[in-house]
Write a protein that holds these residues in place. Structure first.
Motif, PDB file in Angstrom:
ATOM      1  N   CYS A  67       0.849  -1.194   0.000  1.00 40.59           N
ATOM      2  CA  CYS A  67       0.000   0.000   0.000  1.00 40.59           C
ATOM      3  C   CYS A  67       0.881   1.240   0.000  1.00 40.59           C
ATOM      4  O   CYS A  67       1.829   1.339   0.770  1.00 40.59           O
ATOM      5  CB  CYS A  67      -0.896  -0.024   1.237  1.00 40.59           C
ATOM      6  SG  CYS A  67      -1.672   1.548   1.622  1.00 40.59           S
ATOM      7  N   ARG A  68       0.564   2.209  -0.856  1.00 44.51           N
ATOM      8  CA  ARG A  68       1.377   3.433  -0.895  1.00 44.51           C
ATOM      9  C   ARG A  68       1.308   4.202   0.419  1.00 44.51           C
ATOM     10  O   ARG A  68       2.283   4.830   0.827  1.00 44.51           O
ATOM     11  CB  ARG A  68       0.954   4.326  -2.057  1.00 44.51           C
ATOM     12  CG  ARG A  68      -0.399   4.996  -1.917  1.00 44.51           C
ATOM     13  CD  ARG A  68      -0.733   5.858  -3.122  1.00 44.51           C
ATOM     14  NE  ARG A  68      -0.963   5.043  -4.303  1.00 44.51           N
ATOM     15  CZ  ARG A  68      -1.273   5.553  -5.493  1.00 44.51           C
ATOM     16  NH1 ARG A  68      -1.372   6.862  -5.660  1.00 44.51           N
ATOM     17  NH2 ARG A  68      -1.497   4.756  -6.523  1.00 44.51           N
ATOM     18  N   THR A 164       4.339   4.186  -4.365  1.00 42.73           N
ATOM     19  CA  THR A 164       3.452   3.483  -5.286  1.00 42.73           C
ATOM     20  C   THR A 164       2.817   2.272  -4.604  1.00 42.73           C
ATOM     21  O   THR A 164       3.163   1.920  -3.479  1.00 42.73           O
ATOM     22  CB  THR A 164       4.222   3.019  -6.530  1.00 42.73           C
ATOM     23  OG1 THR A 164       5.320   2.191  -6.112  1.00 42.73           O
ATOM     24  CG2 THR A 164       4.772   4.221  -7.298  1.00 42.73           C
ATOM     25  N   ASP A 165       1.901   1.623  -5.325  1.00 41.53           N
ATOM     26  CA  ASP A 165       1.212   0.446  -4.809  1.00 41.53           C
ATOM     27  C   ASP A 165       1.796  -0.829  -5.402  1.00 41.53           C
ATOM     28  O   ASP A 165       2.442  -0.814  -6.447  1.00 41.53           O
ATOM     29  CB  ASP A 165      -0.278   0.503  -5.164  1.00 41.53           C
ATOM     30  CG  ASP A 165      -1.000   1.647  -4.486  1.00 41.53           C
ATOM     31  OD1 ASP A 165      -0.721   1.898  -3.309  1.00 41.53           O
ATOM     32  OD2 ASP A 165      -1.852   2.287  -5.144  1.00 41.53           O
ATOM     33  N   PHE A 175      -1.612  -7.121  -4.218  1.00 36.37           N
ATOM     34  CA  PHE A 175      -1.671  -6.804  -2.798  1.00 36.37           C
ATOM     35  C   PHE A 175      -1.753  -8.058  -1.937  1.00 36.37           C
ATOM     36  O   PHE A 175      -2.002  -9.155  -2.426  1.00 36.37           O
ATOM     37  CB  PHE A 175      -2.867  -5.891  -2.511  1.00 36.37           C
ATOM     38  CG  PHE A 175      -2.898  -4.662  -3.370  1.00 36.37           C
ATOM     39  CD1 PHE A 175      -1.863  -3.752  -3.339  1.00 36.37           C
ATOM     40  CD2 PHE A 175      -3.968  -4.426  -4.227  1.00 36.37           C
ATOM     41  CE1 PHE A 175      -1.879  -2.617  -4.132  1.00 36.37           C
ATOM     42  CE2 PHE A 175      -3.997  -3.298  -5.025  1.00 36.37           C
ATOM     43  CZ  PHE A 175      -2.951  -2.391  -4.982  1.00 36.37           C
TER      44      PHE A 175
END
Length: 259
Positions: A67-68, A164-165, A175
């Motif tokens: 997660c950013r 970033t993600d 994720f």
């Protein structure tokens, strides 16, 4: 950059602040957490009470690895919070949603060399539930599946900082675990919780100065803090209240300095 001697001194302080193996239990308002545990990078269980049975800690619940906001929060904590707390013998402990083996990669990526643990369950994080943290798709996206406007603004700000993600998922996506789970920040001291911040939505992070003051009990000028902080029984704010606050601009400050 810090000298080798300075890095060694910081490492020595962290080692002294590591949790001791114990069978400690909470007896007061935190006793519901006695059965909760987190996992270290080797997959070993660490009971939540043992994290603070012999010390005062700042416990930071990130979102999921990748997660950013998680990356942004870790960077801010490393740069602005952990050094201030170490001077007062207060350890900073991170908990995220991911696999134990992700911890090593996250350390290398973020430069975080303090304690990191993960929740034992990816899709329904039980430690997060034990700490009464908020969750649900309405904390991230609207009915159209798009990011909520206030989350989108914070996401753009994090991206502008270079965060970033992705990068931690498997074949199912980029994720790990519950992407709708949001985090929180707690000060734990033996059997008490003198400060509790529960994020209301993804990217909702406390102010750096607030966190340092709550953890150390000192104002920026070194005088004793007299502020009254939200504590353990402070509830997770419901979505309708968040929407009303946003509509009235009470949350529009968006916290440019985050923890």
């Amino acid at each position: 950059p810090p000298s080798d001697e300075a890095r060694e001194q910081r490492h020595a302080r962290r080692v002294r602040l590591r949790p001791r193996a114990s069978r400690s239990f909470f007896t007061g308002q935190l006793k519901a957490l006695n059965q909760h545990f987190v996992l270290d990078e080797y997959g070993a269980a660490v009971m939540v009470p043992s994290l603070c049975s012999s010390r005062r800690i700042l416990l930071v619940f990130l979102r999921h690895f990748g997660c950013r906001f998680c990356r942004q929060q870790t960077q801010a904590t490393k740069a602005h919070i952990e050094p201030a707390l170490l001077k007062h013998g207060i350890a900073t402990v991170l908990v995220s949603i991911g696999m134990p083996e992700h911890i090593v990669r996250f350390r290398a990526e973020s430069g975080w060399d303090g304690e990191i643990y993960v929740d034992p369950q990816l899709d329904k994080p039980v430690a997060y539930e034990g700490f009464k943290l908020c969750g649900g798709h309405e904390r991230l996206v609207g009915g159209d599946g798009q990011l909520l406007p206030h989350v989108g603004r914070l996401a753009d700000a994090a991206l502008a900082e270079g965060h970033t993600d992705g990068g931690y998922g498997g074949e199912g996506g980029p994720f790990t675990g519950d992407v709708y789970q949001v985090g929180g920040v707690f000060v734990l001291d033996h059997d008490s919780c003198p400060y509790a911040f529960r994020s209301k939505f993804a990217g909702d992070l406390p102010d750096i100065d607030e966190v340092v003051e709550a953890a150390t009990g000192l104002r920026p000028d070194g005088s004793a803090s007299v502020r009254v902080w939200p504590q353990w029984n402070e509830p997770c704010v419901d979505v309708l209240t968040v929407a009303a606050d946003l509509a009235s601009s009470r949350l529009q400050h968006a916290l440019p300095r985050v923890a």
